[in-house]
Design a protein around this motif. Structure first.
Motif, mmCIF file in Angstrom:
data_model
loop_
_atom_site.group_PDB
_atom_site.id
_atom_site.type_symbol
_atom_site.label_atom_id
_atom_site.label_comp_id
_atom_site.label_asym_id
_atom_site.label_seq_id
_atom_site.Cartn_x
_atom_site.Cartn_y
_atom_site.Cartn_z
ATOM 1 N N ARG A 38 0.383 -1.466 0.379
ATOM 2 C CA ARG A 38 0.112 -0.148 -0.570
ATOM 3 C C ARG A 38 0.789 1.269 -0.119
ATOM 4 N NH1 ARG A 38 -2.519 -3.168 3.760
ATOM 5 N NH2 ARG A 38 -1.725 -2.356 5.426
ATOM 6 N N GLN A 39 1.993 0.737 0.661
ATOM 7 C CA GLN A 39 2.295 2.493 0.765
ATOM 8 C C GLN A 39 3.711 2.652 -0.129
ATOM 9 O OE1 GLN A 39 4.945 0.994 3.860
ATOM 10 N NE2 GLN A 39 3.935 1.933 5.584
ATOM 11 N N ALA A 40 4.026 1.324 -1.478
ATOM 12 C CA ALA A 40 4.546 1.545 -2.050
ATOM 13 C C ALA A 40 3.388 2.651 -3.413
ATOM 14 C CB ALA A 40 4.844 0.213 -3.336
ATOM 15 N N GLY A 41 2.660 1.936 -3.281
ATOM 16 C CA GLY A 41 1.180 2.483 -4.681
ATOM 17 C C GLY A 41 1.111 3.575 -3.749
ATOM 18 N N ASP A 42 1.013 4.798 -2.753
ATOM 19 C CA ASP A 42 1.543 5.882 -2.890
ATOM 20 C C ASP A 42 2.134 6.624 -2.653
ATOM 21 O OD1 ASP A 42 -1.275 5.145 -0.896
ATOM 22 O OD2 ASP A 42 -0.844 5.237 0.768
ATOM 23 N N LEU A 43 3.331 5.831 -2.973
ATOM 24 C CA LEU A 43 4.635 6.605 -2.809
ATOM 25 C C LEU A 43 4.544 6.687 -4.783
ATOM 26 C CD1 LEU A 43 7.582 6.182 -1.469
ATOM 27 C CD2 LEU A 43 6.720 8.137 -0.950
ATOM 28 N N GLN A 44 3.948 5.299 -5.867
ATOM 29 C CA GLN A 44 3.998 6.213 -6.907
ATOM 30 C C GLN A 44 3.192 6.917 -7.685
ATOM 31 O OE1 GLN A 44 3.567 2.074 -7.950
ATOM 32 N NE2 GLN A 44 5.281 1.087 -8.170
ATOM 33 N N ALA A 45 2.123 7.427 -6.733
ATOM 34 C CA ALA A 45 1.407 8.582 -6.675
ATOM 35 C C ALA A 45 1.563 9.708 -6.373
ATOM 36 C CB ALA A 45 -0.446 8.202 -6.568
ATOM 37 N N ALA A 49 2.879 12.793 -9.940
ATOM 38 C CA ALA A 49 2.423 14.190 -9.744
ATOM 39 C C ALA A 49 3.423 15.208 -9.966
ATOM 40 C CB ALA A 49 1.498 14.197 -8.692
ATOM 41 N N LEU A 50 4.563 14.606 -8.812
ATOM 42 C CA LEU A 50 6.009 15.821 -10.098
ATOM 43 C C LEU A 50 5.990 14.848 -10.968
ATOM 44 C CD1 LEU A 50 7.581 14.476 -6.459
ATOM 45 C CD2 LEU A 50 6.525 16.514 -7.157
ATOM 46 N N ALA A 210 12.035 4.348 -4.371
ATOM 47 C CA ALA A 210 11.871 3.645 -2.694
ATOM 48 C C ALA A 210 11.113 3.071 -2.943
ATOM 49 C CB ALA A 210 12.066 5.101 -1.750
ATOM 50 N N ALA A 211 9.440 2.898 -3.537
ATOM 51 C CA ALA A 211 8.417 2.260 -3.746
ATOM 52 C C ALA A 211 9.369 1.272 -4.869
ATOM 53 C CB ALA A 211 7.720 2.942 -5.236
ATOM 54 N N ASP A 212 10.132 0.941 -5.028
ATOM 55 C CA ASP A 212 10.451 -0.574 -6.085
ATOM 56 C C ASP A 212 11.629 -1.411 -4.910
ATOM 57 O OD1 ASP A 212 9.983 -0.233 -8.314
ATOM 58 O OD2 ASP A 212 11.871 0.253 -8.621
ATOM 59 N N LEU A 213 11.781 -0.394 -3.648
ATOM 60 C CA LEU A 213 12.366 -1.222 -2.361
ATOM 61 C C LEU A 213 11.413 -1.439 -1.264
ATOM 62 C CD1 LEU A 213 15.604 0.671 -2.185
ATOM 63 C CD2 LEU A 213 15.084 -1.450 -3.166
ATOM 64 N N MET A 214 10.461 -0.893 -1.072
ATOM 65 C CA MET A 214 9.076 -1.196 -0.570
ATOM 66 C C MET A 214 8.885 -2.902 -0.990
ATOM 67 S SD MET A 214 7.301 2.045 -0.119
ATOM 68 C CE MET A 214 7.332 2.977 2.208
ATOM 69 N N LEU A 215 8.775 -2.887 -2.585
ATOM 70 C CA LEU A 215 8.392 -4.398 -3.041
ATOM 71 C C LEU A 215 9.209 -5.386 -2.871
ATOM 72 C CD1 LEU A 215 6.564 -3.307 -6.161
ATOM 73 C CD2 LEU A 215 5.157 -2.814 -4.704
#
Length: 241
Positions: A38-45, A49-50, A210-215
């Protein structure tokens, strides 16, 4: 129980402790096998945006203030579709959008939480490693020592990843801090060197990593699920015997 059998199997008090650890730590890891997804999905969102803003600001011809009316949307700075997706809205006469401030605040909180969790987990695995070494004295558990040490190794690696993720998130915030997101300041930058888009692209790339590493962290913890079941089943078998 004969003396030889007592040497083969751990005492019941130790088996009870191991059973407790296997039960609750398995449940704990079930959470940490899901939460990073879930955190990775939020980071990707947030990264998208950026990137959307950086794409817009890399190409757009910057205009003057479009309206003297406060709170009117900036025609040049807002990325198409981004307002509805993320809530990030640049308005005339305003400063940095509240949604961008919240985005950075949430990234900072996540970095803090991950850093704390990583440090705690690394210390816990240090103790678990020593305890697992002591189990080698009991031949009844000898064939499961590989499983137990693999669990510890996976969790230890996950701890390191969480610490690294926290570093990536903090560095992304450092890059974002280089950008003045007030419309007047952005327009001044975009008429000149256009450094704002480059900082946003780099910050988004750090969020992506960071999102990749969360996965990866979630995969490591999820890999332990069967190992915990096998280990606990043997412990309960020995207790009942």
């Amino acid at each position: 129980m004969a003396e030889d059998e007592a040497q083969v199997s751990p005492p019941d008090s130790l088996l009870q402790l191991i059973d407790n650890l296997a039960r609750f730590h398995r449940e704990h890891e079930e959470y940490y096998a899901q939460a990073p997804l879930r955190q990775a999905g939020d980071l990707q969102a947030r990264s998208r945006a950026l990137k959307a803003l950086a794409d817009r600001w890399s190409l757009i011809g910057v205009g003057e203030q479009a309206s003297e009316i406060a709170f009117a949307g900036t025609e040049d700075l807002n990325a198409p579709g981004l307002v509805a997706e993320s809530g990030i809205l640049f308005m005339e006469g305003e400063g940095e959008p509240a949604e961008l401030q919240r985005l950075k605040r949430e990234i900072g909180l996540l970095a803090h939480d991950l850093e704390q969790t990583g440090v705690w987990l690394a210390e816990a695995m240090e103790q678990a490693w020593e305890m697992a070494g002591g189990l080698a004295a009991y031949p009844a558990l000898a064939d499961l020592l590989g499983e137990r040490h693999r669990i510890i190794a996976d969790d230890w690696q996950s701890a390191g990843l969480q610490t690294l993720i926290a570093r990536l998130l903090r560095r992304a915030l450092d890059l974002l801090a280089r950008v003045d997101f007030a419309p007047a300041a952005l327009r001044a930058d975009l008429r000149g060197e256009r450094t704002a888009p480059t900082y946003l692209y780099s910050a988004s790339e750090l969020l992506d990593r960071a999102a990749d590493l969360m996965l990866e962290s979630a995969t490591l913890v999820h890999d332990n699920e069967r190992r915990w079941r096998v280990f606990r089943a043997r412990v309960r078998e020995l207790r009942s015997a």
